[in-house]
Design an enzyme around this catalytic site. Sequence first.
Site, mmCIF file in Angstrom:
data_model
loop_
_atom_site.group_PDB
_atom_site.id
_atom_site.type_symbol
_atom_site.label_atom_id
_atom_site.label_comp_id
_atom_site.label_asym_id
_atom_site.label_seq_id
_atom_site.Cartn_x
_atom_site.Cartn_y
_atom_site.Cartn_z
ATOM 1 N N HIS A 233 -3.460 -15.306 8.759
ATOM 2 C CA HIS A 233 -2.749 -14.037 8.648
ATOM 3 C C HIS A 233 -3.518 -12.849 9.201
ATOM 4 O O HIS A 233 -3.169 -11.709 8.947
ATOM 5 C CB HIS A 233 -2.364 -13.776 7.191
ATOM 6 C CG HIS A 233 -1.451 -14.829 6.645
ATOM 7 N ND1 HIS A 233 -0.266 -15.186 7.256
ATOM 8 C CD2 HIS A 233 -1.570 -15.628 5.564
ATOM 9 C CE1 HIS A 233 0.314 -16.154 6.564
ATOM 10 N NE2 HIS A 233 -0.464 -16.439 5.537
ATOM 11 N N PRO B 245 0.808 -1.202 0.000
ATOM 12 C CA PRO B 245 0.000 0.000 0.000
ATOM 13 C C PRO B 245 0.846 1.258 0.000
ATOM 14 O O PRO B 245 1.659 1.457 0.890
ATOM 15 C CB PRO B 245 -0.777 -0.104 1.307
ATOM 16 C CG PRO B 245 -0.170 -1.239 2.051
ATOM 17 C CD PRO B 245 1.045 -1.678 1.345
ATOM 18 N N GLU B 246 0.619 2.076 -0.978
ATOM 19 C CA GLU B 246 1.216 3.403 -1.008
ATOM 20 C C GLU B 246 0.102 4.374 -0.631
ATOM 21 O O GLU B 246 -0.987 3.935 -0.270
ATOM 22 C CB GLU B 246 1.804 3.689 -2.395
ATOM 23 C CG GLU B 246 2.832 2.638 -2.804
ATOM 24 C CD GLU B 246 3.495 2.887 -4.141
ATOM 25 O OE1 GLU B 246 3.731 4.048 -4.484
ATOM 26 O OE2 GLU B 246 3.776 1.906 -4.849
ATOM 27 N N ARG C 220 2.967 -10.909 5.681
ATOM 28 C CA ARG C 220 4.383 -10.723 5.970
ATOM 29 C C ARG C 220 4.643 -10.068 7.319
ATOM 30 O O ARG C 220 5.779 -10.046 7.781
ATOM 31 C CB ARG C 220 5.043 -9.922 4.845
ATOM 32 C CG ARG C 220 5.071 -10.718 3.544
ATOM 33 C CD ARG C 220 5.670 -9.938 2.406
ATOM 34 N NE ARG C 220 7.093 -9.766 2.542
ATOM 35 C CZ ARG C 220 7.849 -9.082 1.682
ATOM 36 N NH1 ARG C 220 7.286 -8.502 0.643
ATOM 37 N NH2 ARG C 220 9.126 -8.999 1.854
ATOM 38 N N ARG D 187 19.665 17.097 -1.058
ATOM 39 C CA ARG D 187 19.801 15.643 -1.159
ATOM 40 C C ARG D 187 20.524 15.260 -2.444
ATOM 41 O O ARG D 187 20.004 15.479 -3.539
ATOM 42 C CB ARG D 187 18.394 14.999 -1.133
ATOM 43 C CG ARG D 187 17.607 15.364 0.112
ATOM 44 C CD ARG D 187 18.220 14.777 1.354
ATOM 45 N NE ARG D 187 18.073 13.347 1.369
ATOM 46 C CZ ARG D 187 17.007 12.721 1.866
ATOM 47 N NH1 ARG D 187 16.027 13.413 2.402
ATOM 48 N NH2 ARG D 187 16.933 11.413 1.830
#
Length: 271
Positions: A89, A2-3, A107, A151
């Site tokens: 899960h 998920p973004e 996970r 950066r």
Amino acid sequence: MPELPEVEVTRLSFADKIAGAKLLSLHLGKPLRWPLGCVPAQLAGRTVRGVRRRGKYLLIDLDQGLLLLHLGMSGSLSFAARLPASGKHDHFELVTTQGSLRLNDPRRFGAVVYAQTEDAPLARKLLGRLGVEPLSEDFDAELFHTGLKRRKAAIKQVLLAGDVVVGVGNIYASEALFLAGIRPTVSAARLSRPRVVRLHAAIRDILGRALTSGGSTLRNFSSASGQKGHFQFETMVYAREGQPCRVCGKAIKSLRQGQRSTFYCPACQKV
DNA sequence: AAAAGCCCCTGGATGC
DNA sequence: TGCATCCAGGGGCTTT
């Protein structure tokens, strides 16, 4: 998985349904990223005020304290008046007077953390380093340019790091850079002003469109009401290595940056 | 301060 | 329904 778009789609799919609910019980499965941070029974009787999102975190505000949820790589939520029997899960479930909220996360990179306030140590640590919200008014090109200037790392990795701008994950970083015509390996600090302006617009565009499409469902993402996303069918470069660029026809290439794969068009993204 | 690597964990796809 | 290897929407932590 998920973004930002997937997390926001998830939020929208249950926020109204759970608002005002009283917590009845809380159940835990296998350990997630951090311990819950309170005794589950302590939360019984509290009321859900609402659900916010910050970056890829969901914040469930209670009348006292809040829950921070993160879906990690493989997490998804379900909310329903009655949920089916839990599976191997399912590692977190909140039973309320208005339905049950369950986190399924094979996970277990995800997290559910209770905090007294957003300034509690762990909450502060997790939320404190997050960059600006890309879909908010606060995200302007000027500020973005300033953030990128200090950066020197590759722009793709700076986007993923999330401390300049939040919510752009592995799919949308590649997609936004394609839209902006920027090679993912270019140093963030070396991007010219006009290119930063294009990238700023591209990020808003890609996240906005992904949101409208219900996000991307690569494996098994779905919103809390079970809706799958379909933006994965609209990607220009992500997971399209060797296939022709939808703009120029050249074969899409891939490379590794910080143990994540990146996809780009060698012709449309020359530098 | 910033960057690079490591690691957490399970499961699906691919190759032998 | 063999076994090994690689890969996957993230990100905190440790080391340079």
